[in-house]
Design an enzyme around this catalytic site. Sequence first.
Site, PDB file in Angstrom:
ATOM      1  N   THR B 324      46.521  34.208  44.968  1.00 14.21           N
ATOM      2  CA  THR B 324      46.209  32.771  44.935  1.00 14.21           C
ATOM      3  C   THR B 324      45.219  32.317  45.915  1.00 14.21           C
ATOM      4  O   THR B 324      44.372  31.581  45.444  1.00 14.21           O
ATOM      5  CB  THR B 324      47.698  32.058  45.494  1.00 14.21           C
ATOM      6  OG1 THR B 324      48.677  32.695  44.735  1.00 14.21           O
ATOM      7  CG2 THR B 324      47.444  30.639  45.705  1.00 14.21           C
ATOM      8  N   GLY B 325      44.780  32.870  46.911  1.00 13.81           N
ATOM      9  CA  GLY B 325      44.081  32.601  47.870  1.00 13.81           C
ATOM     10  C   GLY B 325      42.515  32.824  47.414  1.00 13.81           C
ATOM     11  O   GLY B 325      41.770  31.828  46.907  1.00 13.81           O
ATOM     12  N   TRP B 327      41.657  33.220  44.103  1.00  9.19           N
ATOM     13  CA  TRP B 327      41.697  32.434  43.014  1.00  9.19           C
ATOM     14  C   TRP B 327      40.756  31.252  43.351  1.00  9.19           C
ATOM     15  O   TRP B 327      39.919  30.609  42.562  1.00  9.19           O
ATOM     16  CB  TRP B 327      43.021  32.124  42.236  1.00  9.19           C
ATOM     17  CG  TRP B 327      42.994  31.406  41.080  1.00  9.19           C
ATOM     18  CD1 TRP B 327      42.656  31.772  39.623  1.00  9.19           C
ATOM     19  CD2 TRP B 327      42.865  29.934  40.913  1.00  9.19           C
ATOM     20  NE1 TRP B 327      42.850  30.647  38.882  1.00  9.19           N
ATOM     21  CE2 TRP B 327      42.690  29.487  39.488  1.00  9.19           C
ATOM     22  CE3 TRP B 327      43.076  28.892  42.080  1.00  9.19           C
ATOM     23  CZ2 TRP B 327      42.834  28.205  39.240  1.00  9.19           C
ATOM     24  CZ3 TRP B 327      43.007  27.650  41.410  1.00  9.19           C
ATOM     25  CH2 TRP B 327      42.841  27.142  40.041  1.00  9.19           C
ATOM     26  N   HIS B 328      40.965  30.553  44.662  1.00 12.37           N
ATOM     27  CA  HIS B 328      40.362  29.319  44.855  1.00 12.37           C
ATOM     28  C   HIS B 328      39.070  29.581  45.040  1.00 12.37           C
ATOM     29  O   HIS B 328      38.131  28.561  44.950  1.00 12.37           O
ATOM     30  CB  HIS B 328      40.960  28.803  46.020  1.00 12.37           C
ATOM     31  CG  HIS B 328      42.423  28.078  45.742  1.00 12.37           C
ATOM     32  ND1 HIS B 328      43.512  28.698  45.595  1.00 12.37           N
ATOM     33  CD2 HIS B 328      42.722  26.895  45.448  1.00 12.37           C
ATOM     34  CE1 HIS B 328      44.576  27.999  45.093  1.00 12.37           C
ATOM     35  NE2 HIS B 328      44.225  26.992  45.263  1.00 12.37           N
ATOM     36  N   GLY B 329      38.496  30.664  45.324  1.00 10.57           N
ATOM     37  CA  GLY B 329      36.982  30.825  45.640  1.00 10.57           C
ATOM     38  C   GLY B 329      36.697  32.114  46.169  1.00 10.57           C
ATOM     39  O   GLY B 329      37.354  32.823  46.663  1.00 10.57           O
TER      40      GLY B 329
END
Lengths: 373, 472
Positions: B324-325, B327-329
Amino acid sequence: MEFKVKAKYVLCAVFLVIIFGVFLVNLFTPDKDFSQNENRVLAAKPEFSADALMSGSYTSDFEEYVNDQFVARDSFIAVKSMSELILGKHENGGVYFLNDRLVETFSKVDEALFSDNISAVRRFADLSDIPVMFMLIPTSQEIYKDKLAYGAPCADEKLLISCAYDEFKGNTVDILGALASCKDEYIFYRTDHHWTSLGAYYGYEALCGALGIEPVKLSDYEKNTLTNDFNGTLYSMSGVRFITPDEIDVYVPSEGVTVVRYDGIEPSYGGLYYEEYLSFKDKYKVFLGGNCGRVVVKTGREDLPKLLLLRDSYADSITPYLTNHFSEIHLLDLRYYKNSITKYAAENNIDEILIMYGLKKFSEDTNIRAFLK
Amino acid sequence: MGGLSSYTHTEVKIMVFSTTLFLYVYLPVVLFLYYITPLKWRNAVLLIANFVFYGWGEPIYITVMAASILVDYALGLMVGKYRNDKRRAKMYVAVSIVMNLGLLVFFKYTDFILMNFGMKALGISLPVGISFYTFQKMSYIIDVYRRDALSQPNIVSFATFVTLFPQLIAGPIIKYRDIDSQIAGREHTFSKFSSGICTFMVGLCKKVLLANNIGMLWDIYKAGDYASMSAFGAWLGALAFTFQIYFDFSGYSDMAIGLGRMFGFEFKINFNYPYISQNITDFWRRWHISLGSWFREYLYIPLGGNRCGRARWIFNLLVVWAATGIWHGASWNFLFWGLYYGVILVFEKLWFSKMLDKLPRLVRHIYSMIIVIVGWVLFAVEDAGACISYVGAMFGATGLLSLPSDIYYLESYLPILIVMATASTPIASKLYNKMSEKARGIFAVFAVLLGMIICTSYLVDATYNPFLYFRF
């Protein structure tokens, strides 16, 4: 039930009318090419080409075009600034709102650049055979500091000027002191960042003191109000529309004075005031015709010395007073004039050089360290 | 500013909902063409509109998307055809996942990986929406494999699903099975349209009037010198970002949902008042719901979820949160931010939650918000040293309590902060629903009218560029 039905139709109608309506209005109103308010050319419809499309330049130009040519653009700018004011903000577009006037914000100083500019000025003065005087004019933010909201970021202009003067180690003029003592008078425009003719007079008085000459008394002149409908740079930047427009007063008559502007292939001739600009938005240009790389003001009084002013636009409104004391006043703007200054001074038999800048401009200008030679 | 990818890469110029170009050129033209088209061709019209939207700015990336759509279309048909041959079907699914993740990793993470191995970055730019459409396509192939949906034989329908412009850039991430019946046939009613208008307007106002505005305050603090920042200032800045990201992202989701309705689609909500959460578990059920749901469905559960030993469960959680982390950048701080939440969630689920339930509501809320706000600082400040500096300032490292400029900014932004705090709760929604139908109707009409005028004024102003000195 009945109202619910009506509401959804009305809602759809309102929304669709707005987006289609604006689309069609934008499509059919002719494009504007220049914005008086923004002082720039507005984007025109971009040329379509496969290359432009693939590189993305067509689409971004198109987007800019839609925005620049948006219907009632100026009105929307005003609505936004009103909205910001209502939300309780104290500034918009780089301008602080005080109750009855606008003030340009000045808080961040590029210290390296400022220092470079002072060094450039000092170096120039050291190398010059002709006496050089240095004059920094504070912004209205400094004069009206006590009216700003608590904690509003603002540069310490007093400190900046005194540091600059200490570094310069030569002849300087205390404009800040002269203006601060008259702050209740109309010395800065309400809607523009420049000083008024009255403010310029007080600057002139201080300058005379530093030069050791006797200033002409203001009461010896007759005040002539050229316009009371001047909405200046801060009006444009802030989007605020409810500040009372400014008056432009002139005191010194233009008789006997010829102003030569060198901004094209041929020089042009005029008097101290270019009244044709009174019918445009940027009325401050009435003073000497606005920005120009080289302007020469001839007074016909051949017995008097010649002055060279290295300047920004503040000089335009102080020059009328200086015509009493010099046979020629040469004004060079380093943004446009790139040749050797020392050579120019020698060729034109200059007796006195004055480096005169508004403090904010001086702290941001990159031409000084490059072209002051 | 589009979706979250704008926080990580310098974005390719894209079409953004909150521009005059979208509101007053693209949208009216597309709506017109869509509604004059007979029902059975509407998906095709929408597909063309999607490509125009997507290709705006850098048309070259349409080729990447089109190619991957064709591949997944074919793979989807294969999985459908061989659904009784589990092994063969699984292979097709694997190919699709490898392709989609491969694309994502290549465009998004290559430079990050290279730089971490001391090599020079290639300067690969991130095709817009790739984090969203690759996930949507993977959802398709997995749903078909699991028999939660039938494979889509119509290439136009499939492509429309992948490229739907309302949610292409910034979500919500749509699972194929939630939308397949709508692609085939959906109702276009005035109720839906007007409801879409309301949702869209709420989103537009959130983005333009709230997020963009408070974003200016965050920009000031972000650019400041953290070593001389006061504690109050640091918190004020962090709070500004906390509001900015919520109103920006949820505003965009609202606009996506609203636009979807205008075209007959019903998307699920993506945010459910996350800032009223009572604990972090609750927060992640309210924030970016579609992403959490995607990861739970397609990563957490396949890994075993919580149906295994405690150690394995913790491992699963941390893997999902790391994903999740990141994925954000493509930056370490995002990975760290994900794991920050992963660890807190493990603690909550194992020990805290019982204890928390006994505490008063207000304490639980403050606990949640402190964690969330600090979390946002980890998210927003990419450089590790700067981040530590900033968080340090928040907790008194500089020894300064507050500065006059902080009071100035608080005072300047106070009305808007109050509006945002209120808008973070369901209060406004509840009050609206309490009104009579007649009142609601009148209110909605005036709100839409006023909202359009004011939002447009901010959008026009955004390109206002006065020159003090005329440029030749």
